[in-house]
Design a protein around this motif. Structure first.
Motif, PDB file in Angstrom:
ATOM      1  N   PHE A   1       2.392   2.714  -8.971  1.00  0.00           N
ATOM      2  CA  PHE A   1       2.239   1.446  -9.695  1.00  0.00           C
ATOM      3  C   PHE A   1       0.812   1.247 -10.192  1.00  0.00           C
ATOM      4  O   PHE A   1       0.603   0.693 -11.279  1.00  0.00           O
ATOM      5  CB  PHE A   1       2.658   0.282  -8.795  1.00  0.00           C
ATOM      6  N   LYS A   2      -0.163   1.714  -9.431  1.00  0.00           N
ATOM      7  CA  LYS A   2      -1.550   1.560  -9.873  1.00  0.00           C
ATOM      8  C   LYS A   2      -1.816   2.392 -11.116  1.00  0.00           C
ATOM      9  O   LYS A   2      -2.566   1.964 -12.005  1.00  0.00           O
ATOM     10  CB  LYS A   2      -2.496   1.969  -8.741  1.00  0.00           C
ATOM     11  N   ARG A   3      -1.216   3.583 -11.210  1.00  0.00           N
ATOM     12  CA  ARG A   3      -1.400   4.408 -12.407  1.00  0.00           C
ATOM     13  C   ARG A   3      -0.842   3.713 -13.645  1.00  0.00           C
ATOM     14  O   ARG A   3      -1.296   3.970 -14.768  1.00  0.00           O
ATOM     15  CB  ARG A   3      -0.718   5.767 -12.230  1.00  0.00           C
ATOM     16  N   ARG A   4       0.151   2.859 -13.454  1.00  0.00           N
ATOM     17  CA  ARG A   4       0.776   2.155 -14.581  1.00  0.00           C
ATOM     18  C   ARG A   4       0.191   0.765 -14.790  1.00  0.00           C
ATOM     19  O   ARG A   4       0.715  -0.013 -15.593  1.00  0.00           O
ATOM     20  CB  ARG A   4       2.293   2.080 -14.350  1.00  0.00           C
ATOM     21  N   GLY A   5      -0.866   0.463 -14.070  1.00  0.00           N
ATOM     22  CA  GLY A   5      -1.553  -0.806 -14.252  1.00  0.00           C
ATOM     23  C   GLY A   5      -0.785  -2.010 -13.757  1.00  0.00           C
ATOM     24  O   GLY A   5      -1.006  -3.135 -14.229  1.00  0.00           O
ATOM     25  N   ILE A   6       0.122  -1.797 -12.798  1.00  0.00           N
ATOM     26  CA  ILE A   6       0.927  -2.896 -12.260  1.00  0.00           C
ATOM     27  C   ILE A   6       0.271  -3.403 -10.975  1.00  0.00           C
ATOM     28  O   ILE A   6       0.011  -2.631 -10.042  1.00  0.00           O
ATOM     29  CB  ILE A   6       2.366  -2.441 -11.967  1.00  0.00           C
ATOM     30  N   ALA A   7       0.005  -4.704 -10.923  1.00  0.00           N
ATOM     31  CA  ALA A   7      -0.643  -5.299  -9.755  1.00  0.00           C
ATOM     32  C   ALA A   7       0.285  -5.260  -8.545  1.00  0.00           C
ATOM     33  O   ALA A   7       1.504  -5.440  -8.673  1.00  0.00           O
ATOM     34  CB  ALA A   7      -1.046  -6.738 -10.055  1.00  0.00           C
ATOM     35  N   ILE A   8      -0.280  -5.021  -7.383  1.00  0.00           N
ATOM     36  CA  ILE A   8       0.474  -4.973  -6.134  1.00  0.00           C
ATOM     37  C   ILE A   8       0.072  -6.163  -5.275  1.00  0.00           C
ATOM     38  O   ILE A   8      -1.111  -6.356  -4.967  1.00  0.00           O
ATOM     39  CB  ILE A   8       0.203  -3.655  -5.376  1.00  0.00           C
ATOM     40  N   ALA A   9       1.055  -6.986  -4.909  1.00  0.00           N
ATOM     41  CA  ALA A   9       0.772  -8.189  -4.125  1.00  0.00           C
ATOM     42  C   ALA A   9       0.269  -7.836  -2.730  1.00  0.00           C
ATOM     43  O   ALA A   9      -0.651  -8.473  -2.205  1.00  0.00           O
ATOM     44  CB  ALA A   9       2.024  -9.058  -4.025  1.00  0.00           C
ATOM     45  N   ASP A  10       0.871  -6.828  -2.110  1.00  0.00           N
ATOM     46  CA  ASP A  10       0.469  -6.390  -0.775  1.00  0.00           C
ATOM     47  C   ASP A  10       1.002  -4.977  -0.568  1.00  0.00           C
ATOM     48  O   ASP A  10       2.029  -4.600  -1.149  1.00  0.00           O
ATOM     49  CB  ASP A  10       1.017  -7.336   0.296  1.00  0.00           C
ATOM     50  N   GLU A  11       0.333  -4.193   0.261  1.00  0.00           N
ATOM     51  CA  GLU A  11       0.771  -2.826   0.502  1.00  0.00           C
ATOM     52  C   GLU A  11       0.419  -2.392   1.918  1.00  0.00           C
ATOM     53  O   GLU A  11      -0.497  -2.925   2.548  1.00  0.00           O
ATOM     54  CB  GLU A  11       0.140  -1.862  -0.502  1.00  0.00           C
ATOM     55  N   VAL A  12       1.184  -1.426   2.406  1.00  0.00           N
ATOM     56  CA  VAL A  12       0.924  -0.801   3.701  1.00  0.00           C
ATOM     57  C   VAL A  12       0.998   0.704   3.500  1.00  0.00           C
ATOM     58  O   VAL A  12       1.996   1.211   2.980  1.00  0.00           O
ATOM     59  CB  VAL A  12       1.950  -1.233   4.773  1.00  0.00           C
ATOM     60  N   THR A  13      -0.060   1.408   3.877  1.00  0.00           N
ATOM     61  CA  THR A  13      -0.069   2.868   3.778  1.00  0.00           C
ATOM     62  C   THR A  13      -0.505   3.451   5.120  1.00  0.00           C
ATOM     63  O   THR A  13      -1.003   2.741   5.987  1.00  0.00           O
ATOM     64  CB  THR A  13      -1.028   3.346   2.668  1.00  0.00           C
ATOM     65  N   GLY A  14      -0.323   4.740   5.259  1.00  0.00           N
ATOM     66  CA  GLY A  14      -0.760   5.414   6.481  1.00  0.00           C
ATOM     67  C   GLY A  14       0.136   5.170   7.676  1.00  0.00           C
ATOM     68  O   GLY A  14      -0.329   5.230   8.819  1.00  0.00           O
ATOM     69  N   LEU A  15       1.417   4.890   7.436  1.00  0.00           N
ATOM     70  CA  LEU A  15       2.343   4.694   8.551  1.00  0.00           C
ATOM     71  C   LEU A  15       2.524   6.001   9.321  1.00  0.00           C
ATOM     72  O   LEU A  15       2.507   7.089   8.743  1.00  0.00           O
ATOM     73  CB  LEU A  15       3.706   4.224   8.051  1.00  0.00           C
ATOM     74  N   SER A  16       2.716   5.895  10.619  1.00  0.00           N
ATOM     75  CA  SER A  16       2.971   7.076  11.429  1.00  0.00           C
ATOM     76  C   SER A  16       4.404   7.551  11.204  1.00  0.00           C
ATOM     77  O   SER A  16       5.199   6.884  10.533  1.00  0.00           O
ATOM     78  CB  SER A  16       2.758   6.754  12.915  1.00  0.00           C
ATOM     79  N   ASP A  17       4.737   8.703  11.763  1.00  0.00           N
ATOM     80  CA  ASP A  17       6.103   9.216  11.635  1.00  0.00           C
ATOM     81  C   ASP A  17       7.104   8.376  12.420  1.00  0.00           C
ATOM     82  O   ASP A  17       8.303   8.453  12.168  1.00  0.00           O
ATOM     83  CB  ASP A  17       6.160  10.674  12.116  1.00  0.00           C
ATOM     84  N   SER A  18       6.596   7.588  13.360  1.00  0.00           N
ATOM     85  CA  SER A  18       7.445   6.673  14.134  1.00  0.00           C
ATOM     86  C   SER A  18       6.871   5.262  14.006  1.00  0.00           C
ATOM     87  O   SER A  18       6.205   4.763  14.920  1.00  0.00           O
ATOM     88  CB  SER A  18       7.501   7.099  15.603  1.00  0.00           C
ATOM     89  N   PRO A  19       7.081   4.605  12.863  1.00  0.00           N
ATOM     90  CA  PRO A  19       6.451   3.296  12.621  1.00  0.00           C
ATOM     91  C   PRO A  19       6.953   2.218  13.575  1.00  0.00           C
ATOM     92  O   PRO A  19       8.117   2.204  13.960  1.00  0.00           O
ATOM     93  CB  PRO A  19       6.849   2.984  11.176  1.00  0.00           C
ATOM     94  N   LYS A  20       6.047   1.345  13.945  1.00  0.00           N
ATOM     95  CA  LYS A  20       6.369   0.197  14.786  1.00  0.00           C
ATOM     96  C   LYS A  20       6.508  -1.045  13.908  1.00  0.00           C
ATOM     97  O   LYS A  20       5.971  -1.105  12.795  1.00  0.00           O
ATOM     98  CB  LYS A  20       5.289  -0.032  15.845  1.00  0.00           C
ATOM     99  N   PHE A  21       7.203  -2.046  14.442  1.00  0.00           N
ATOM    100  CA  PHE A  21       7.387  -3.284  13.686  1.00  0.00           C
ATOM    101  C   PHE A  21       6.040  -3.926  13.357  1.00  0.00           C
ATOM    102  O   PHE A  21       5.858  -4.475  12.264  1.00  0.00           O
ATOM    103  CB  PHE A  21       8.245  -4.256  14.487  1.00  0.00           C
ATOM    104  N   ALA A  22       5.085  -3.810  14.293  1.00  0.00           N
ATOM    105  CA  ALA A  22       3.762  -4.398  14.068  1.00  0.00           C
ATOM    106  C   ALA A  22       3.062  -3.792  12.855  1.00  0.00           C
ATOM    107  O   ALA A  22       2.219  -4.444  12.225  1.00  0.00           O
ATOM    108  CB  ALA A  22       2.894  -4.215  15.315  1.00  0.00           C
ATOM    109  N   ASP A  23       3.400  -2.550  12.501  1.00  0.00           N
ATOM    110  CA  ASP A  23       2.752  -1.878  11.375  1.00  0.00           C
ATOM    111  C   ASP A  23       3.080  -2.532  10.040  1.00  0.00           C
ATOM    112  O   ASP A  23       2.273  -2.477   9.101  1.00  0.00           O
ATOM    113  CB  ASP A  23       3.170  -0.400  11.332  1.00  0.00           C
TER     114      ASP A  23
END
Length: 286
Positions: free
Chosen positions: A127-149
């Motif tokens: 989305f950033k390459r297309r110039g679309i604003a992102i309200a919120d994002e989460v990156t770097g999740l582990s292979d076993s994501p927790k709800f807190a993530d």
């Protein structure tokens, strides 16, 4: 000829190394897929219990109203897109991103009519390459994501709907069926469709009131559905990567066989030529 044979041998060695890597990645993805499936299954009882309680309240009569249960004219829509942080997973990311991109182009006249939430670096970069604003994002999740993530993003998406920032919230993710089948889907999360709460319902007594309990449970239920989509997305990611690496391993095997055949033919041709030269030289001397 000798130079060409050396190049073929290097190509065979390189392809063999690639095959070892893809085979290892296939086995790792297979193990992670089993864990991801177990995590998705383990989260279901909690989701089912919240759904049961919410259903018993939501079906209690017309007097009970809540913003998350009320449909309104759709002027603005939000999309929560679930992708991965890494590639090498076949069409996993491309399929879901294509799905949401087509929806944005077909349903909205301008970026002012939609809002984007993203889980995963691939979606964020897209989305950033297309110039679309992102309200919120989460990156770097582990292979076993927790709800807190993902809790802060999920809570923000739900609260903005309650506050009227948009009139519809859709989940976009890969629905997991099995290791070779993951289908990109767009599912409406908010407003909640009361028809999904049909079925047998337990009888509860609420304190202080059903409305107050609903105020707490409905956001939690929506956040839990988002978390379930993340878990299902992880299972889909590992399934897609396992399949992609399996196909890559098979292709490497075919390439090695083809290169080996070419090498053997070139070697045989070289031997034949050497014999011909020896015979020719012997005949010339005689």
């Amino acid at each position: 000829m000798a130079k060409g044979m050396r190049e073929i041998k290097r190509a065979i060695k390189s392809t063999q190394n690639t095959k070892q890597i893809t085979k290892a990645m296939e086995m790792v993805s297979s193990a992670k897929l089993r864990r991801a499936q177990d995590a998705a299954v383990a989260s279901r009882p909690y989701t089912d219990k919240i759904k049961e309680v919410v259903a018993s309240i939501a079906s209690g009569g017309g007097a009970i109203k809540h913003p998350m249960l009320q449909s309104r004219e759709i002027k603005r829509t939000a999309y929560l897109v679930v992708t991965s942080d890494r590639g090498l997973a076949g069409g996993y990311n491309a399929n879901v991103l294509r799905k949401v991109w087509v929806a944005l182009q077909e349903k909205h006249k301008s970026p002012a009519e939609y809002e984007i939430f993203v889980i995963g670096r691939k979606g964020s970069d897209y989305f950033k390459r297309r110039g679309i604003a992102i309200a919120d994002e989460v990156t770097g999740l582990s292979d076993s994501p927790k709800f807190a993530d993902i809790k802060s993003l999920a809570a923000a998406a739900v609260k903005r709907f309650e506050a009227g920032k948009y009139d519809e919230l859709n989940l976009v993710y890969n629905q997991f069926y099995n290791a070779i089948t993951q289908v990109p889907v767009i599912k409406q999360l908010l407003p909640l469709d009361q028809s999904q709460f049909s079925g047998a319902k337990a009888s509860y007594e609420y304190e202080p009131s059903p409305e107050k309990v609903l105020d707490v449970l409905l956001p939690k239920y929506a956040e839990t559905v988002i978390y379930s989509a993340v878990l299902e997305g992880k299972a889909s990611e590992f399934g897609a990567r396992m399949t992609a690496m399996g196909n890559a391993t098979k292709n490497a095997t075919k390439m090695i066989a083809g290169l080996t055949l070419t090498y053997n033919r070139a070697r045989q041709a070289a031997i034949t030529q050497e014999i011909a030269e020896i015979v020719g030289g012997a005949n010339a001397q005689s």
